[in-house]
Scaffold this motif. Sequence first.
Motif, PDB file in Angstrom:
ATOM      1  N   LYS A 155       0.823  -1.211   0.000  1.00  0.00           N
ATOM      2  CA  LYS A 155       0.000   0.000   0.000  1.00  0.00           C
ATOM      3  C   LYS A 155       0.859   1.264   0.000  1.00  0.00           C
ATOM      4  CE  LYS A 155      -3.868  -2.167   2.312  1.00  0.00           C
ATOM      5  NZ  LYS A 155      -4.057  -2.708   3.635  1.00  0.00           N
ATOM      6  N   GLU A 156       2.103   1.141   0.444  1.00  0.00           N
ATOM      7  CA  GLU A 156       2.957   2.333   0.571  1.00  0.00           C
ATOM      8  C   GLU A 156       3.958   2.489  -0.575  1.00  0.00           C
ATOM      9  OE1 GLU A 156       4.915   2.237   4.406  1.00  0.00           O
ATOM     10  OE2 GLU A 156       3.024   1.936   5.478  1.00  0.00           O
ATOM     11  N   CYS A 157       4.271   1.379  -1.235  1.00  0.00           N
ATOM     12  CA  CYS A 157       5.327   1.428  -2.257  1.00  0.00           C
ATOM     13  C   CYS A 157       4.794   0.960  -3.607  1.00  0.00           C
ATOM     14  CB  CYS A 157       6.473   0.491  -1.877  1.00  0.00           C
ATOM     15  SG  CYS A 157       7.276   0.956  -0.363  1.00  0.00           S
ATOM     16  N   ASP A 158       5.392   1.435  -4.701  1.00  0.00           N
ATOM     17  CA  ASP A 158       4.955   0.892  -6.000  1.00  0.00           C
ATOM     18  C   ASP A 158       5.732  -0.369  -6.340  1.00  0.00           C
ATOM     19  OD1 ASP A 158       5.061   3.999  -6.163  1.00  0.00           O
ATOM     20  OD2 ASP A 158       7.004   3.302  -6.953  1.00  0.00           O
ATOM     21  N   THR A 159       6.919  -0.504  -5.799  1.00  0.00           N
ATOM     22  CA  THR A 159       7.673  -1.756  -6.020  1.00  0.00           C
ATOM     23  C   THR A 159       8.259  -2.235  -4.695  1.00  0.00           C
ATOM     24  OG1 THR A 159       8.329  -0.888  -8.168  1.00  0.00           O
ATOM     25  CG2 THR A 159       9.507  -2.837  -7.388  1.00  0.00           C
ATOM     26  N   ILE A 160       8.203  -3.555  -4.464  1.00  0.00           N
ATOM     27  CA  ILE A 160       8.834  -4.117  -3.269  1.00  0.00           C
ATOM     28  C   ILE A 160       9.969  -5.025  -3.708  1.00  0.00           C
ATOM     29  CG2 ILE A 160       8.487  -5.397  -1.123  1.00  0.00           C
ATOM     30  CD1 ILE A 160       5.551  -5.048  -1.435  1.00  0.00           C
ATOM     31  N   ILE A 161      11.110  -4.802  -3.096  1.00  0.00           N
ATOM     32  CA  ILE A 161      12.237  -5.699  -3.358  1.00  0.00           C
ATOM     33  C   ILE A 161      12.351  -6.608  -2.139  1.00  0.00           C
ATOM     34  CG2 ILE A 161      14.718  -5.824  -3.773  1.00  0.00           C
ATOM     35  CD1 ILE A 161      14.206  -2.710  -4.638  1.00  0.00           C
ATOM     36  N   ILE A 162      12.213  -7.893  -2.402  1.00  0.00           N
ATOM     37  CA  ILE A 162      12.331  -8.851  -1.293  1.00  0.00           C
ATOM     38  C   ILE A 162      13.689  -9.520  -1.404  1.00  0.00           C
ATOM     39  CG2 ILE A 162      11.335 -10.893  -0.179  1.00  0.00           C
ATOM     40  CD1 ILE A 162       8.668 -10.138  -1.455  1.00  0.00           C
TER      41      ILE A 162
END
Length: 321
Positions: free
Chosen positions: A25-32
């Motif tokens: 909800k806070e980021c457009d991309t998540i790097i895991i």
Amino acid sequence: MRGLIIGRFQPFHLGHMSVIKKIVKECDTIIISIGSAQYSHTLENPFTAGERYLMISKTLEKEKILNCCLVPVEDVNRYDVWVSHVEALTPKFDVVYTNNPLTKRLFLEKGYRVKGMPMYDRTIYSGMEIRRRIWRNENWEKLVPGQVARVIKEIDGVKRLKTLAKTDIYAPENRVASLMFEKNVTVSVAESCTGGLVSHMLTNVPDSSRYFTEGRIVYSDSAKKMLGVSEKTIEAFGNVSPQVSLEIAKKIREKTKTDIGLGITGFAGPSGDAGRVYIALVSGKEKICRSFKFTGSREEVKERAAKEALKILKSYLEKHE
Ligand code: ATP
Ligand code: MG
């Protein structure tokens, strides 16, 4: 905005999932970032980076979370270069999500924004708890996303963890614990030179109260006598002797009404017969006493003696029903 989350994900569980749903909800991309990527096949790190990759990617696909990228990252054992190491492997990111104080510090020092994450019922949603449940045959499936359970079964992960619990040389207490559970027996320990280390190791495992009854540190002669060791034995053979270790084991077993009693006495050093340690195990079936001469510092002698005590207990359990 791009967010980074780092973990070992051994395995990926619903606690991790709740965090990812928030970050989405806070980021457009998540790097895991899949940390400690080089490790697998130990109780602490049972799954390979590839297997963890599969667990996470299948879950995200199912949840229709598509704006994620997964990057395995091996450890570098130098904290000062660790952030640059992560940066070199991952796409650029602006914010780091972590609850780990060291990770937080390292990224803050490099000028990143770091955000903590609310913990989602940590008593059960933790990698360690789930790994323990898997090798103990307890209910674990509901703690992980369906896709993760599927991957674990596909790779025969349950069997892998069970085998590791029996053989992982880095965690002798885990092997002892699984045998104690299996045989349904109890133990008490009275230790002199190890100063409580054996009791510490035996209580490192969750639920150890099911097999561990009492640990006493009988350091001085008067403490040994208070436990019930006879003055005569101490005078005749000395406080560091096979006879005294056997009597300690016998008395602690009687006093606490356990199946097994362990007794340890020795010289941790550096003076006297440094490194001489006697370890005794007394049960209704057997009386064992072994003599050791360890080398090393006081701390090393204590640690070696404690590990030997666990080994003696382990072989006793393997031998008897
Ligand atoms: P282990 O018990 O093996 O350390 P873990 O459950 O802590 O496993 P990690 O891979 O070490 O999982 O954690 C990755 C990140 O996820 C960490 O920042 C950790 O704080 C966070 N995390 C772990 N469990 C939860 C949870 N139940 N709720 C919210 N965040 C969690
Ligand atoms: Mg952790």
